[in-house]
Design a protein around this motif. Sequence first.
Motif, mmCIF file in Angstrom:
data_model
loop_
_atom_site.group_PDB
_atom_site.id
_atom_site.type_symbol
_atom_site.label_atom_id
_atom_site.label_comp_id
_atom_site.label_asym_id
_atom_site.label_seq_id
_atom_site.Cartn_x
_atom_site.Cartn_y
_atom_site.Cartn_z
ATOM 1 N N ILE A 159 0.873 -1.173 0.000
ATOM 2 C CA ILE A 159 0.000 0.000 0.000
ATOM 3 C C ILE A 159 0.904 1.215 0.000
ATOM 4 O O ILE A 159 1.674 1.448 0.925
ATOM 5 N N THR A 160 0.800 1.993 -1.081
ATOM 6 C CA THR A 160 1.746 3.093 -1.318
ATOM 7 C C THR A 160 0.966 4.360 -1.650
ATOM 8 O O THR A 160 0.989 4.843 -2.779
ATOM 9 N N ASP A 161 0.277 4.893 -0.658
ATOM 10 C CA ASP A 161 -0.519 6.088 -0.913
ATOM 11 C C ASP A 161 0.362 7.300 -1.192
ATOM 12 O O ASP A 161 1.524 7.358 -0.779
ATOM 13 N N HIS A 162 -0.222 8.265 -1.907
ATOM 14 C CA HIS A 162 0.501 9.477 -2.277
ATOM 15 C C HIS A 162 1.008 10.197 -1.033
ATOM 16 O O HIS A 162 0.240 10.450 -0.101
ATOM 17 N N GLU B 264 4.146 6.487 -1.858
ATOM 18 C CA GLU B 264 4.553 6.943 -3.183
ATOM 19 C C GLU B 264 4.810 8.443 -3.091
ATOM 20 O O GLU B 264 3.876 9.238 -2.948
ATOM 21 N N LEU B 265 6.062 8.840 -3.140
ATOM 22 C CA LEU B 265 6.411 10.256 -3.112
ATOM 23 C C LEU B 265 5.932 10.870 -4.418
ATOM 24 O O LEU B 265 6.370 10.486 -5.503
ATOM 25 N N THR B 266 5.020 11.833 -4.303
ATOM 26 C CA THR B 266 4.268 12.314 -5.460
ATOM 27 C C THR B 266 4.402 13.820 -5.634
ATOM 28 O O THR B 266 4.048 14.591 -4.735
ATOM 29 N N HIS B 267 4.923 14.239 -6.784
ATOM 30 C CA HIS B 267 5.111 15.654 -7.104
ATOM 31 C C HIS B 267 5.968 16.380 -6.073
ATOM 32 O O HIS B 267 5.850 17.593 -5.880
ATOM 33 N N VAL B 268 6.829 15.622 -5.408
ATOM 34 C CA VAL B 268 7.781 16.213 -4.464
ATOM 35 C C VAL B 268 8.910 16.853 -5.267
ATOM 36 O O VAL B 268 9.392 16.266 -6.246
ATOM 37 N N PRO B 269 9.355 18.056 -4.908
ATOM 38 C CA PRO B 269 10.497 18.657 -5.611
ATOM 39 C C PRO B 269 11.678 17.683 -5.616
ATOM 40 O O PRO B 269 11.981 17.075 -4.583
ATOM 41 N N PRO B 270 12.323 17.517 -6.753
ATOM 42 C CA PRO B 270 13.396 16.529 -6.853
ATOM 43 C C PRO B 270 14.455 16.629 -5.763
ATOM 44 O O PRO B 270 14.929 15.599 -5.263
#
Length: 214
Positions: free
Chosen positions: A34-37, A69-75
Amino acid sequence: MYDLHTHTILSDGELLPTELVRRAAVLGYDTIAITDHADASNLAHLVEAVGEVRDSAQCYDVDLLVGVELTHVPPSLIPGLARDAKRRGADIVVVHGETVMEPVAPGTNRAACTCDYVDVLGHPGLLSIEDALEAAKRGIALEITSRAGHNRTNGHVVQVAREAGCRLVVDSDTHAPSDLMSKDARWAVALGAGLTEAESREVLSQDIKRLLHL
């Protein structure tokens, strides 16, 4: 059967974690992540909340992997958050790759592929060979996905993975009950992405604990 990329009501999915696990068990899965945003605002909560469901998953004979799930995180922030997730007890860290369907920040694939705390680069879009080589060095798996839109570049991902020697996984990126794949559907996604029958068999039946060093 495994699926390393799923979502619940803890982010933008439709199912409780236990509901997701039960549906997966009925389909024949033995491993579900389970890998939520996640970003800095909710990462700690997600790891703690999913961990509470381990006992329920065991009752259904499913090995539940706690993940984000790392989502739209600044690189530039991906390495720190990935490390924090593992420190808090996450079994798996997925990074939301540079899919052609969303405005993911350029450099996200690179940040994920060069991070020792990342396990899977989800739907990486038109991944470069240079980034794939970095992923291969670290054993980071590239994702073949059944998710509509994100799956447009599956063929490219397979081609780059072959050239770089990357590991591959086949995931659903489940948000709704109907997104979970049957055994036949998983096979079709693998073959449709351009994997041979032998490659598909290897990718679909691999030892996930070994892949994740658990």
